[in-house]
Write a protein that holds these residues in place. Structure first.
Motif, PDB file in Angstrom:
ATOM      1  N   PRO A  43       0.852  -1.191   0.000  1.00  0.00           N
ATOM      2  CA  PRO A  43       0.000   0.000   0.000  1.00  0.00           C
ATOM      3  C   PRO A  43       0.887   1.240   0.000  1.00  0.00           C
ATOM      4  O   PRO A  43       2.008   1.209   0.508  1.00  0.00           O
ATOM      5  CB  PRO A  43      -0.760  -0.083   1.333  1.00  0.00           C
ATOM      6  CG  PRO A  43      -0.558  -1.463   1.842  1.00  0.00           C
ATOM      7  CD  PRO A  43       0.734  -1.945   1.257  1.00  0.00           C
ATOM      8  N   GLY A  45       0.572   5.510   0.730  1.00  0.00           N
ATOM      9  CA  GLY A  45      -0.237   6.667   1.089  1.00  0.00           C
ATOM     10  C   GLY A  45       0.233   7.852   0.268  1.00  0.00           C
ATOM     11  O   GLY A  45       0.053   7.896  -0.951  1.00  0.00           O
ATOM     12  N   ARG A  48       5.365   9.881   2.064  1.00  0.00           N
ATOM     13  CA  ARG A  48       6.137  10.758   2.956  1.00  0.00           C
ATOM     14  C   ARG A  48       7.104   9.967   3.831  1.00  0.00           C
ATOM     15  O   ARG A  48       7.814  10.551   4.649  1.00  0.00           O
ATOM     16  CB  ARG A  48       5.195  11.586   3.825  1.00  0.00           C
ATOM     17  CG  ARG A  48       5.057  13.055   3.430  1.00  0.00           C
ATOM     18  CD  ARG A  48       4.951  13.291   1.982  1.00  0.00           C
ATOM     19  NE  ARG A  48       4.876  14.731   1.697  1.00  0.00           N
ATOM     20  CZ  ARG A  48       4.582  15.236   0.518  1.00  0.00           C
ATOM     21  NH1 ARG A  48       4.343  14.434  -0.492  1.00  0.00           N
ATOM     22  NH2 ARG A  48       4.544  16.541   0.312  1.00  0.00           N
ATOM     23  N   SER A  49       7.123   8.646   3.710  1.00  0.00           N
ATOM     24  CA  SER A  49       8.178   7.892   4.374  1.00  0.00           C
ATOM     25  C   SER A  49       9.460   8.154   3.607  1.00  0.00           C
ATOM     26  O   SER A  49       9.443   8.316   2.386  1.00  0.00           O
ATOM     27  CB  SER A  49       7.854   6.401   4.385  1.00  0.00           C
ATOM     28  OG  SER A  49       6.672   6.209   5.123  1.00  0.00           O
ATOM     29  N   THR A 112      -1.216  10.461   4.945  1.00  0.00           N
ATOM     30  CA  THR A 112      -2.575   9.922   4.946  1.00  0.00           C
ATOM     31  C   THR A 112      -2.859   9.230   6.281  1.00  0.00           C
ATOM     32  O   THR A 112      -1.928   8.857   7.018  1.00  0.00           O
ATOM     33  CB  THR A 112      -2.758   8.894   3.814  1.00  0.00           C
ATOM     34  OG1 THR A 112      -1.870   7.781   4.073  1.00  0.00           O
ATOM     35  CG2 THR A 112      -2.448   9.489   2.447  1.00  0.00           C
ATOM     36  N   HIS A 122       4.267   9.511  15.571  1.00  0.00           N
ATOM     37  CA  HIS A 122       4.259  10.267  16.835  1.00  0.00           C
ATOM     38  C   HIS A 122       4.421  11.747  16.520  1.00  0.00           C
ATOM     39  O   HIS A 122       4.846  12.121  15.426  1.00  0.00           O
ATOM     40  CB  HIS A 122       5.423   9.807  17.721  1.00  0.00           C
ATOM     41  CG  HIS A 122       6.747   9.980  17.059  1.00  0.00           C
ATOM     42  ND1 HIS A 122       7.310   8.993  16.263  1.00  0.00           N
ATOM     43  CD2 HIS A 122       7.599  11.031  17.016  1.00  0.00           C
ATOM     44  CE1 HIS A 122       8.461   9.438  15.778  1.00  0.00           C
ATOM     45  NE2 HIS A 122       8.659  10.673  16.218  1.00  0.00           N
ATOM     46  N   TYR A 397      13.968   3.823  13.200  1.00  0.00           N
ATOM     47  CA  TYR A 397      12.561   4.035  12.818  1.00  0.00           C
ATOM     48  C   TYR A 397      12.332   3.600  11.364  1.00  0.00           C
ATOM     49  O   TYR A 397      12.837   4.242  10.442  1.00  0.00           O
ATOM     50  CB  TYR A 397      12.242   5.525  12.980  1.00  0.00           C
ATOM     51  CG  TYR A 397      10.775   5.905  12.863  1.00  0.00           C
ATOM     52  CD1 TYR A 397       9.758   4.954  12.810  1.00  0.00           C
ATOM     53  CD2 TYR A 397      10.396   7.241  12.821  1.00  0.00           C
ATOM     54  CE1 TYR A 397       8.427   5.310  12.722  1.00  0.00           C
ATOM     55  CE2 TYR A 397       9.070   7.625  12.727  1.00  0.00           C
ATOM     56  CZ  TYR A 397       8.084   6.658  12.670  1.00  0.00           C
ATOM     57  OH  TYR A 397       6.761   7.017  12.580  1.00  0.00           O
TER      58      TYR A 397
HETATM   59  C1  FAD Z   1       8.807  16.459   6.744  1.00  0.00           C
HETATM   60  C2  FAD Z   1       8.421  15.173   7.429  1.00  0.00           C
HETATM   61  C3  FAD Z   1       8.290  15.148   8.804  1.00  0.00           C
HETATM   62  C4  FAD Z   1       7.926  13.965   9.449  1.00  0.00           C
HETATM   63  N1  FAD Z   1       7.785  13.979  10.807  1.00  0.00           N
HETATM   64  C5  FAD Z   1       7.417  12.858  11.452  1.00  0.00           C
HETATM   65  C6  FAD Z   1       7.206  12.870  12.859  1.00  0.00           C
HETATM   66  O1  FAD Z   1       7.364  13.898  13.526  1.00  0.00           O
HETATM   67  N2  FAD Z   1       6.822  11.708  13.453  1.00  0.00           N
HETATM   68  C7  FAD Z   1       6.625  10.559  12.739  1.00  0.00           C
HETATM   69  O2  FAD Z   1       6.261   9.549  13.343  1.00  0.00           O
HETATM   70  N3  FAD Z   1       6.803  10.517  11.401  1.00  0.00           N
HETATM   71  C8  FAD Z   1       7.189  11.647  10.747  1.00  0.00           C
HETATM   72  N4  FAD Z   1       7.351  11.623   9.386  1.00  0.00           N
HETATM   73  C9  FAD Z   1       7.140  10.353   8.660  1.00  0.00           C
HETATM   74  C10 FAD Z   1       5.694  10.195   8.183  1.00  0.00           C
HETATM   75  O3  FAD Z   1       4.796  10.667   9.153  1.00  0.00           O
HETATM   76  C11 FAD Z   1       5.414   8.707   7.983  1.00  0.00           C
HETATM   77  O4  FAD Z   1       6.345   8.148   7.112  1.00  0.00           O
HETATM   78  C12 FAD Z   1       3.989   8.459   7.453  1.00  0.00           C
HETATM   79  O5  FAD Z   1       3.682   7.110   7.641  1.00  0.00           O
HETATM   80  C13 FAD Z   1       3.847   8.816   5.981  1.00  0.00           C
HETATM   81  O6  FAD Z   1       2.503   8.651   5.595  1.00  0.00           O
HETATM   82  P1  FAD Z   1       2.098   8.480   4.060  1.00  0.00           P
HETATM   83  O7  FAD Z   1       0.627   8.639   3.969  1.00  0.00           O
HETATM   84  O8  FAD Z   1       2.923   9.365   3.204  1.00  0.00           O
HETATM   85  O9  FAD Z   1       2.434   6.955   3.828  1.00  0.00           O
HETATM   86  P2  FAD Z   1       3.556   6.263   2.932  1.00  0.00           P
HETATM   87  O10 FAD Z   1       4.865   6.885   3.248  1.00  0.00           O
HETATM   88  O11 FAD Z   1       3.126   6.239   1.511  1.00  0.00           O
HETATM   89  O12 FAD Z   1       3.493   4.794   3.520  1.00  0.00           O
HETATM   90  C14 FAD Z   1       3.953   4.550   4.829  1.00  0.00           C
HETATM   91  C15 FAD Z   1       3.643   3.106   5.247  1.00  0.00           C
HETATM   92  O13 FAD Z   1       2.250   2.978   5.397  1.00  0.00           O
HETATM   93  C16 FAD Z   1       1.753   1.935   4.576  1.00  0.00           C
HETATM   94  N5  FAD Z   1       0.412   2.412   4.150  1.00  0.00           N
HETATM   95  C17 FAD Z   1       0.115   3.582   3.567  1.00  0.00           C
HETATM   96  N6  FAD Z   1      -1.210   3.672   3.387  1.00  0.00           N
HETATM   97  C18 FAD Z   1      -1.763   2.526   3.861  1.00  0.00           C
HETATM   98  C19 FAD Z   1      -3.087   2.025   3.954  1.00  0.00           C
HETATM   99  N7  FAD Z   1      -4.159   2.714   3.521  1.00  0.00           N
HETATM  100  N8  FAD Z   1      -3.263   0.791   4.493  1.00  0.00           N
HETATM  101  C20 FAD Z   1      -2.205   0.063   4.956  1.00  0.00           C
HETATM  102  N9  FAD Z   1      -0.946   0.507   4.906  1.00  0.00           N
HETATM  103  C21 FAD Z   1      -0.725   1.728   4.369  1.00  0.00           C
HETATM  104  C22 FAD Z   1       2.754   1.792   3.454  1.00  0.00           C
HETATM  105  O14 FAD Z   1       2.744   0.486   2.901  1.00  0.00           O
HETATM  106  C23 FAD Z   1       4.050   2.077   4.205  1.00  0.00           C
HETATM  107  O15 FAD Z   1       4.481   0.921   4.880  1.00  0.00           O
HETATM  108  C24 FAD Z   1       7.701  12.776   8.694  1.00  0.00           C
HETATM  109  C25 FAD Z   1       7.832  12.797   7.311  1.00  0.00           C
HETATM  110  C26 FAD Z   1       8.183  13.996   6.658  1.00  0.00           C
HETATM  111  C27 FAD Z   1       8.315  14.015   5.158  1.00  0.00           C
END
Ligand code: FAD
Length: 439
Positions: A43, A45, A48-49, A112, A122, A397
């Motif tokens: 999956p 989102g 942003r990972s 997301t 967190h 992490y």
């Molecule tokens: C500038 C910046 C600051 C950040 N600060 C923090 C912070 O303070 N604390 C923190 O904890 N993180 C932080 N992050 C990291 C970010 O919050 C996580 O990586 C978050 O999970 C990204 O969400 P995404 O929707 O982009 O998911 P993605 O990066 O696209 O996916 C993340 C994970 O979720 C899974 N996934 C996505 N959608 C679904 C779904 N619908 N069902 C099942 N699995 C799914 C994916 O397979 C993957 O394993 C930061 C990132 C950035 C770019």
């Protein structure tokens, strides 16, 4: 006509990986997943990972961008049910004018709900609010065999624990019910304090953390000698309504991909010195939530400054008793390698136990740093920093990682094998294979 081949998907670190072979984009939460039988799927989102947990080169991706609907809203209780591809920015836009805010938010609002649950993210209020999943009442999980099930702590405690922080391996989170928190408006009162050393950081933290809802610190990781470990500590709390204060919106964007990284030891030294000494950096002020929680969102696509090879983030957590020694050793390694990071965030987590088998937050100190991707040089630095963290009983992490070893993953998440029974056999990712979570 055959569909065009899928294009490259980048994660936030922009390190180039081969493209996926197939991308499916469900249009509704009840749509069956049409997966190719020869591929596994991850999956995705909003990407942003930083590393490869949201990537599946040569295999399949399930994009959730169309799953962005609000499904239910209880304005009295702040209970919101929405689809898994809904971004936190949309929730704020909807709920804040009604006096509700996210109970926990990471440092960008462009993630997301599914991604926030799958990494059990967190925020700066971990010491009072725990992780994102602590505020999730339920989610609907769609498995590759078509099974769609509401999961709560009561209905299936193990599946709940496998899915929060479960890196998208247990199925697709198509919707979730979140408990929002009451606020009076978009403003916070922030207090900033300069600290001159790591020891002083821990003193300031001990004094301010019990009194404030949000705390975080920036460390000047290129400062050496008597200035080593200096930085700025920020503490904040939601403030009352201040209709008279206006916010200036920057709306900046990095407009092109520079041919080389703009981040180098000399640019870092100048930036860090200016940031530490900036006037009005210390003291109390009223601050808008955008600036407090999402300072990096103020410059869109800032990740492009690292050039075509991208960058890697290193984020670790180390137990309380080992915190000084581990953070100190990591700073020493950065100096030895003549490297540095202008994002260097230090925070102590609270005591509330995380719920996921693979949740990252735990009592101790977390330290996050960005480094330009320089191939073998970066790998050497990361493997030495990883060894420090693991020797001190810590963990790295997954949300931020593109390089950790399988041994470090298993040491940092000792109950990882409890995930196995819950992994959907058709789900995988580059990260999951790299660390031996799935074969
Ligand atoms: C500038 C910046 C600051 C950040 N600060 C923090 C912070 O303070 N604390 C923190 O904890 N993180 C932080 N992050 C990291 C970010 O919050 C996580 O990586 C978050 O999970 C990204 O969400 P995404 O929707 O982009 O998911 P993605 O990066 O696209 O996916 C993340 C994970 O979720 C899974 N996934 C996505 N959608 C679904 C779904 N619908 N069902 C099942 N699995 C799914 C994916 O397979 C993957 O394993 C930061 C990132 C950035 C770019």
């Amino acid at each position: 006509m055959a569909a065009p081949p899928p294009t490259v998907r980048l994660s936030w670190g922009r390190v180039p990986y081969p493209p996926p072979s197939d991308v499916v984009e469900p249009l509704s939460r009840s749509a069956a997943l049409r997966l190719r039988p020869d591929l596994t799927y991850a999956p995705r989102g909003n990407g942003r990972s930083y590393g490869d947990s949201c990537l599946n080169p040569g295999a399949g991706l399930i994009e959730t961008r169309h799953l962005d609907r609000f499904i239910g809203w209880d304005t009295q209780l702040g209970l919101l049910k929405c689809e898994g591809g809904t971004q936190l920015s949309e929730i704020i836009r909807f709920a804040l004018p009604q006096g509700w805010f996210l109970p926990v938010t990471p440092g960008t609002k462009y993630v997301t709900v599914g991604g926030a649950i799958a990494n059990d993210v967190h925020g700066k209020n971990h010491h009072v609010a725990g992780t994102f999943a602590h505020h999730v009442d339920a989610f609907d999980l769609l498995r590759s065999d078509g099974d769609l099930n509401e999961t709560t702590r009561a209905s299936n405690a193990d599946r709940f624990a496998a899915t929060v922080g479960g890196l998208g391996l247990t199925g697709l989170i198509v919707s979730a019910t979140l408990r929002l928190k009451r606020v009076e408006g978009p403003w916070l009162e922030q207090q900033a304090v300069r600290f001159r050393s790591l020891d002083e950081f821990f003193e300031v933290d001990a004094a301010l953390k019990p009194r404030h809802e949000y705390t975080v610190a920036w460390v000047d990781c290129v400062a050496t000698g008597v200035e080593r470990g200096r930085g700025l500590y920020m503490a904040a709390d939601h403030a009352g309504h201040h209709p008279e204060v206006r916010i200036r919106r920057a709306g900046l964007r990095v407009p092109f991909d520079p041919p080389v990284s703009l981040v180098s030891p000399s640019t870092l030294r100048v930036f860090n010195w200016l940031y530490y000494h900036r006037p009005r950096q210390s003291g109390r002020r009223l601050i808008h939530y955008e600036k407090m929680f999402y300072p990096l969102d103020g410059v869109l696509e800032w990740n492009r400054i690292y050039g075509p090879h991208g960058f890697q983030q290193f984020q670790c957590v180390v137990p309380p008793a080992a915190s000084r020694s581990a953070v100190s050793a990591v700073l020493d390694l950065i100096a030895e390698h003549r490297s540095g990071s202008f994002l260097a965030v230090l925070k102590t987590f609270g005591e509330r136990p995380s719920e996921g088998f693979l949740s990252f937050p735990r009592p101790g100190t977390t330290f996050a740093l960005d480094f330009p991707e320089h191939g073998e040089r970066t790998r050497r630095l990361f493997s030495e920093m990883e060894a420090v963290v693991i020797d001190h009983g810590g963990a790295l992490y997954p949300a931020k990682d593109g390089l950790m070893s399988a041994a470090a993953f298993k040491a940092g998440f000792p109950v990882w094998s409890r995930m196995r029974a819950h992994v959907d056999p058709r789900f995988s990712s580059q990260f999951a294979r790299r660390v031996g979570l799935v074969v």
